[in-house]
Write a protein that holds these residues in place. Structure first.
Motif, PDB file in Angstrom:
ATOM      1  N   LEU A   2      -1.115 -17.206 -92.723  1.00  0.00           N
ATOM      2  CA  LEU A   2      -2.332 -18.018 -92.775  1.00  0.00           C
ATOM      3  C   LEU A   2      -2.259 -19.063 -93.886  1.00  0.00           C
ATOM      4  N   VAL A   3      -1.730 -18.675 -95.036  1.00  0.00           N
ATOM      5  CA  VAL A   3      -1.567 -19.622 -96.143  1.00  0.00           C
ATOM      6  C   VAL A   3      -0.575 -20.717 -95.752  1.00  0.00           C
ATOM      7  N   GLY A   4       0.544 -20.318 -95.143  1.00  0.00           N
ATOM      8  CA  GLY A   4       1.533 -21.295 -94.716  1.00  0.00           C
ATOM      9  C   GLY A   4       0.972 -22.275 -93.703  1.00  0.00           C
ATOM     10  N   LEU A   5       0.206 -21.774 -92.745  1.00  0.00           N
ATOM     11  CA  LEU A   5      -0.414 -22.657 -91.748  1.00  0.00           C
ATOM     12  C   LEU A   5      -1.427 -23.600 -92.383  1.00  0.00           C
ATOM     13  N   ALA A   6      -2.220 -23.077 -93.300  1.00  0.00           N
ATOM     14  CA  ALA A   6      -3.220 -23.918 -93.969  1.00  0.00           C
ATOM     15  C   ALA A   6      -2.542 -25.029 -94.754  1.00  0.00           C
ATOM     16  N   GLU A   7      -1.470 -24.689 -95.468  1.00  0.00           N
ATOM     17  CA  GLU A   7      -0.769 -25.711 -96.243  1.00  0.00           C
ATOM     18  C   GLU A   7      -0.069 -26.724 -95.341  1.00  0.00           C
ATOM     19  N   LEU A   8       0.450 -26.262 -94.231  1.00  0.00           N
ATOM     20  CA  LEU A   8       1.167 -27.157 -93.329  1.00  0.00           C
ATOM     21  C   LEU A   8       0.224 -28.087 -92.574  1.00  0.00           C
ATOM     22  N   LEU A   9      -0.888 -27.557 -92.096  1.00  0.00           N
ATOM     23  CA  LEU A   9      -1.789 -28.339 -91.250  1.00  0.00           C
ATOM     24  C   LEU A   9      -2.852 -29.120 -92.024  1.00  0.00           C
ATOM     25  N   ALA A  10      -3.296 -28.586 -93.147  1.00  0.00           N
ATOM     26  CA  ALA A  10      -4.354 -29.259 -93.918  1.00  0.00           C
ATOM     27  C   ALA A  10      -4.051 -29.176 -95.413  1.00  0.00           C
ATOM     28  N   PRO A  11      -2.987 -29.836 -95.871  1.00  0.00           N
ATOM     29  CA  PRO A  11      -2.612 -29.709 -97.278  1.00  0.00           C
ATOM     30  C   PRO A  11      -3.646 -30.277 -98.240  1.00  0.00           C
ATOM     31  N   ARG A  12      -4.309 -31.342 -97.845  1.00  0.00           N
ATOM     32  CA  ARG A  12      -5.301 -31.951 -98.741  1.00  0.00           C
ATOM     33  C   ARG A  12      -6.480 -31.008 -98.980  1.00  0.00           C
ATOM     34  N   ARG A  13      -6.997 -30.401 -97.925  1.00  0.00           N
ATOM     35  CA  ARG A  13      -8.114 -29.460 -98.089  1.00  0.00           C
ATOM     36  C   ARG A  13      -7.689 -28.242 -98.893  1.00  0.00           C
ATOM     37  N   PHE A  14      -6.460 -27.754 -98.634  1.00  0.00           N
ATOM     38  CA  PHE A  14      -5.958 -26.574 -99.331  1.00  0.00           C
ATOM     39  C   PHE A  14      -5.812 -26.850-100.825  1.00  0.00           C
ATOM     40  N   VAL A  15      -5.171 -27.953-101.172  1.00  0.00           N
ATOM     41  CA  VAL A  15      -4.961 -28.291-102.584  1.00  0.00           C
ATOM     42  C   VAL A  15      -6.282 -28.602-103.266  1.00  0.00           C
ATOM     43  N   ASP A  16      -7.137 -29.363-102.615  1.00  0.00           N
ATOM     44  CA  ASP A  16      -8.423 -29.716-103.220  1.00  0.00           C
ATOM     45  C   ASP A  16      -9.291 -28.486-103.478  1.00  0.00           C
ATOM     46  N   PHE A  17      -9.239 -27.507-102.574  1.00  0.00           N
ATOM     47  CA  PHE A  17      -9.987 -26.259-102.785  1.00  0.00           C
ATOM     48  C   PHE A  17      -9.538 -25.571-104.069  1.00  0.00           C
ATOM     49  N   TRP A  18      -8.222 -25.419-104.240  1.00  0.00           N
ATOM     50  CA  TRP A  18      -7.708 -24.742-105.423  1.00  0.00           C
ATOM     51  C   TRP A  18      -7.891 -25.577-106.683  1.00  0.00           C
ATOM     52  N   MET A  19      -7.861 -26.894-106.565  1.00  0.00           N
ATOM     53  CA  MET A  19      -8.104 -27.742-107.736  1.00  0.00           C
ATOM     54  C   MET A  19      -9.547 -27.632-108.206  1.00  0.00           C
ATOM     55  N   ARG A  20     -10.479 -27.518-107.262  1.00  0.00           N
ATOM     56  CA  ARG A  20     -11.888 -27.332-107.651  1.00  0.00           C
ATOM     57  C   ARG A  20     -12.078 -26.016-108.389  1.00  0.00           C
ATOM     58  N   LEU A  21     -11.358 -24.976-107.983  1.00  0.00           N
ATOM     59  CA  LEU A  21     -11.468 -23.694-108.670  1.00  0.00           C
ATOM     60  C   LEU A  21     -10.786 -23.709-110.036  1.00  0.00           C
ATOM     61  N   ALA A  22      -9.720 -24.475-110.160  1.00  0.00           N
ATOM     62  CA  ALA A  22      -8.917 -24.461-111.385  1.00  0.00           C
ATOM     63  C   ALA A  22      -9.467 -25.370-112.480  1.00  0.00           C
ATOM     64  N   THR A  23     -10.246 -26.381-112.134  1.00  0.00           N
ATOM     65  CA  THR A  23     -10.723 -27.335-113.127  1.00  0.00           C
ATOM     66  C   THR A  23     -12.243 -27.334-113.191  1.00  0.00           C
ATOM     67  N   LYS A  24     -12.747 -27.718-114.324  1.00  0.00           N
ATOM     68  CA  LYS A  24     -14.188 -27.822-114.505  1.00  0.00           C
ATOM     69  C   LYS A  24     -14.690 -29.235-114.229  1.00  0.00           C
ATOM     70  N   SER A  25     -13.822 -30.194-114.381  1.00  0.00           N
ATOM     71  CA  SER A  25     -14.203 -31.589-114.233  1.00  0.00           C
ATOM     72  C   SER A  25     -13.866 -32.098-112.831  1.00  0.00           C
ATOM     73  N   ASP A  26     -14.739 -32.937-112.290  1.00  0.00           N
ATOM     74  CA  ASP A  26     -14.463 -33.568-110.999  1.00  0.00           C
ATOM     75  C   ASP A  26     -13.595 -34.804-111.171  1.00  0.00           C
ATOM     76  N   ASP A  27     -13.252 -35.108-112.405  1.00  0.00           N
ATOM     77  CA  ASP A  27     -12.495 -36.309-112.719  1.00  0.00           C
ATOM     78  C   ASP A  27     -10.993 -36.143-112.484  1.00  0.00           C
ATOM     79  N   VAL A  28     -10.549 -34.941-112.168  1.00  0.00           N
ATOM     80  CA  VAL A  28      -9.125 -34.676-112.002  1.00  0.00           C
ATOM     81  C   VAL A  28      -8.707 -35.005-110.574  1.00  0.00           C
ATOM     82  N   GLU A  29      -7.644 -35.786-110.451  1.00  0.00           N
ATOM     83  CA  GLU A  29      -7.115 -36.165-109.143  1.00  0.00           C
ATOM     84  C   GLU A  29      -5.619 -35.863-109.131  1.00  0.00           C
TER      85      GLU A  29
END
Length: 74
Positions: free
Chosen positions: A9-36
């Motif tokens: 499931l993780v592999g499919l999510a990363e393969l098919l929707a990498p932007r949503r997958f990475v953005d989800f984990w970036m929101r959890l990892a950072t406090k600021s919305d300024d990180v891109e």
């Protein structure tokens, strides 16, 4: 079996929707919305998903740790 399903499931999510997958984990990892993340991060996430899926597909079921048969002789 549960771990293989989770990895698939993780592999499919990363393969098919990498932007949503990475953005989800970036929101959890950072406090600021300024990180891109840099643009190449999404490509690497897609490659990682492909590697995970290929590893799962080429891996045999007879690998140690999947199932252990214990027999006792008396």
């Amino acid at each position: 079996m549960l771990l293989r399903t989770f990895l698939a499931l993780v592999g499919l999510a990363e393969l098919l929707a990498p932007r949503r997958f990475v953005d989800f984990w970036m929101r959890l990892a950072t406090k600021s919305d300024d990180v891109e993340p840099r643009r190449w991060v999404y490509t690497v996430a897609r490659l990682e998903g492909l590697v995970i899926l290929l590893w799962l597909l080429t891996r045999g079921d007879d690998e140690p740790g999947e199932a252990v048969a214990v027999t006792a002789e008396t």
